[in-house]
Design a protein around this motif. Structure first.
Motif, PDB file in Angstrom:
ATOM      1  N   ASN A   1       0.852  -1.190   0.000  1.00  8.65           N
ATOM      2  CA  ASN A   1       0.000   0.000   0.000  1.00  8.65           C
ATOM      3  C   ASN A   1       0.886   1.238   0.000  1.00  8.65           C
ATOM      4  O   ASN A   1       2.112   1.151   0.130  1.00  8.65           O
ATOM      5  N   TRP A   2       0.251   2.411  -0.164  1.00  6.61           N
ATOM      6  CA  TRP A   2       1.052   3.627  -0.286  1.00  6.61           C
ATOM      7  C   TRP A   2       1.792   3.977   0.999  1.00  6.61           C
ATOM      8  O   TRP A   2       2.881   4.550   0.957  1.00  6.61           O
ATOM      9  N   GLU A   3       1.230   3.606   2.144  1.00  6.34           N
ATOM     10  CA  GLU A   3       1.916   3.880   3.406  1.00  6.34           C
ATOM     11  C   GLU A   3       3.239   3.128   3.488  1.00  6.34           C
ATOM     12  O   GLU A   3       4.258   3.667   3.927  1.00  6.34           O
ATOM     13  N   ASP A   4       3.223   1.850   3.076  1.00  2.46           N
ATOM     14  CA  ASP A   4       4.448   1.050   3.088  1.00  2.46           C
ATOM     15  C   ASP A   4       5.450   1.537   2.039  1.00  2.46           C
ATOM     16  O   ASP A   4       6.664   1.375   2.206  1.00  2.46           O
ATOM     17  N   ALA A   5       4.935   2.114   0.950  1.00  3.20           N
ATOM     18  CA  ALA A   5       5.800   2.534  -0.154  1.00  3.20           C
ATOM     19  C   ALA A   5       6.543   3.836   0.127  1.00  3.20           C
ATOM     20  O   ALA A   5       7.578   4.107  -0.483  1.00  3.20           O
ATOM     21  N   LEU A   6       6.055   4.634   1.053  1.00  2.00           N
ATOM     22  CA  LEU A   6       6.591   5.985   1.259  1.00  2.00           C
ATOM     23  C   LEU A   6       8.074   6.015   1.619  1.00  2.00           C
ATOM     24  O   LEU A   6       8.522   5.316   2.516  1.00  2.00           O
ATOM     25  N   ILE A   7       8.802   6.867   0.914  1.00  2.00           N
ATOM     26  CA  ILE A   7      10.169   7.217   1.270  1.00  2.00           C
ATOM     27  C   ILE A   7      10.197   8.642   1.817  1.00  2.00           C
ATOM     28  O   ILE A   7      10.824   8.922   2.833  1.00  2.00           O
ATOM     29  N   LYS A   8       9.504   9.548   1.150  1.00  2.00           N
ATOM     30  CA  LYS A   8       9.386  10.937   1.609  1.00  2.00           C
ATOM     31  C   LYS A   8       8.004  11.446   1.231  1.00  2.00           C
ATOM     32  O   LYS A   8       7.659  11.484   0.052  1.00  2.00           O
ATOM     33  N   ALA A   9       7.214  11.830   2.220  1.00  2.00           N
ATOM     34  CA  ALA A   9       5.837  12.277   1.991  1.00  2.00           C
ATOM     35  C   ALA A   9       5.776  13.772   1.743  1.00  2.00           C
ATOM     36  O   ALA A   9       6.411  14.556   2.455  1.00  2.00           O
TER      37      ALA A   9
END
Length: 430
Positions: free
Chosen positions: A166-174
């Motif tokens: 999901n996008w939460e797991d994918a985040l490197i820099k929000a």
């Protein structure tokens, strides 16, 4: 009953045929050591017969194999002699995961209604199950900047890694930056009613933009009982925690946009597109404005330009001392060709390791994630590729292994599946 059974069978077959996005890799549990390959660090340094060790998703050693000391750690050793190790490539300015099939409206989520949408967060719409994503990983692209489009202020972009549930797991820099689409200048001497109308609309839009930035600048210094999402999303522009990505190509527009942003109090500006960046190179260098250059595989902007100017532009920007990186804006499905964009620049004068930096470390610096990715150095994420040949050459680019944060990726994708399927079909038919 027969009809029901046939329907279920057809659905199962269809599901198998189209389920081409591999399951995200499990967390690294065993220390890994890659030995024997040529290491391309990403900062211009090349090390022959190198070793790269990583544990718990972080690089613990990257250097000559002769200088590596395992100590008491038991490593899972992988001999990659004769191959090349590279940092994971970074794709900036992309609608990856926001757009799937351009002709199917239900798969498009890259744009919000309205002209000024600074509070729009593109990452919350990011689709980790896109069929396009695995094709990028197969060519070495392991990170991307998910960028919205539309309006004058499109919203904020985020940097993601390309193997997640999901996008939460994918985040490197929000929400690292807000994207401003600078309105084009109206040609001087054009007094047609249409041109006058465009000029009026442009002037009105810039006045509204100026008022919006001024209001956000005041808002950041106030104590507010209720949060204004529109205003609070822009406060980072004035303390340097967010960047303003200005999409502009022509020289006058670039200068006008940068001066406009600086006058409004914006600390960090990045030019996206930058077709005329060479013409205003002194201005960009003076103000330390980096460029995400978009037009390597494009026609020249003017009839009198050198037909090879877009190919040569990265080399010229390097010589001019401008920090730049490369993106691929021709088509979303073609973004897997990012390494070959850099390869084209090499063929037209850019140093090969500088071209690698243009899709790794330089991109990481511009996007504000160079503390984690972009080069293979101890302490950074173990996000890397092992290629059988030169990664920037389509003739030798063959990714054998990929890791994101130490997790070994499944490199299957839809294109490989279709190749195997029809290769089997015609081999059987012989």
């Amino acid at each position: 009953m027969k009809k029901t059974a046939l329907l279920l069978a057809s659905l199962l077959i269809g599901g198998t045929a189209w389920a081409q996005v591999p399951v995200p890799a499990a967390k690294q549990t065993t220390p890994t050591l890659l030995t024997g390959a040529t290491l391309h660090v990403g900062n211009g340094q090349v090390i022959e017969k190198a070793a790269v060790a990583f544990d718990n998703g972080k690089i613990t050693y990257a250097g000559p194999a002769a200088g590596f000391n395992a100590g008491a750690t038991a490593y899972d050793k992988v001999d990659v002699s004769g191959k090349h190790i590279y940092p994971g490539l970074i794709l900036p300015n992309s609608q990856l995961g926001l757009t799937e099939i351009e002709s199917v409206r239900a798969t498009l989520d890259q744009q919000e209604v309205g002209i000024f949408n600074p509070n729009v967060r593109s990452v919350v719409a990011y689709n980790t199950d896109s069929d396009i994503t695995p094709t990028l990983r197969s060519n070495g692209v392991l990170l991307a900047q998910v960028t919205p489009v539309g309006g004058m202020i499109s919203g904020s972009s985020s940097v993601v890694q390309l193997d997640a549930w999901n996008w939460e797991d994918a985040l490197i820099k929000a929400d690292g930056g807000i994207h401003l689409r600078w309105p084009g200048l109206v040609q001087m001497g054009d007094n047609s009613p249409q041109a006058q109308q465009r000029k009026q609309q442009r002037d009105a839009g810039l006045q509204q933009l100026s008022a919006l930035l001024a209001e956000a600048s005041v808002y950041k210094n106030q104590k507010n009982d209720k949060q204004n999402l529109r205003m609070s999303s822009m406060t980072g522009l004035f303390d340097g925690s967010k960047k303003l990505f200005i999409h502009a190509d022509y020289g006058k527009e670039i200068i006008e946009a940068v001066r406009f942003a600086q006058k409004a109090g914006v600390k960090n500006v990045v030019i996206v597109g930058g077709g005329d960046a060479l013409m205003v190179a002194d201005f960009l260098k003076e103000h330390q404005i980096p460029v995400i250059y978009s037009g390597v595989h494009a026609l020249p902007a003017r009839a009198g330009d050198d037909v090879y100017l877009p190919y040569k532009m990265p080399g010229y920007l390097q010589k001019a001392g401008i920090l730049f990186c490369l993106d691929y804006d021709a088509s979303l499905h073609g973004t897997r060709n990012l390494p070959f964009i850099a390869g084209t620049a090499v063929a037209f004068g850019l140093d090969k390791e500088a071209a690698l930096s243009a899709v790794t470390l330089n991109a990481a610096k511009i996007l504000g994630v160079d503390n984690r990715v972009g080069s293979l150095e101890a302490g950074k994420d173990a996000t890397l590729i092992v290629s059988e040949g030169d990664l920037l050459d389509m003739r030798t680019n063959k990714v054998a292994l990929s890791f994101i944060e130490g997790r070994k990726l499944n490199l299957n994708d839809k294109q490989k599946y279709l190749y195997e399927k029809f290769n089997h079909k015609y081999e059987v038919g012989k």
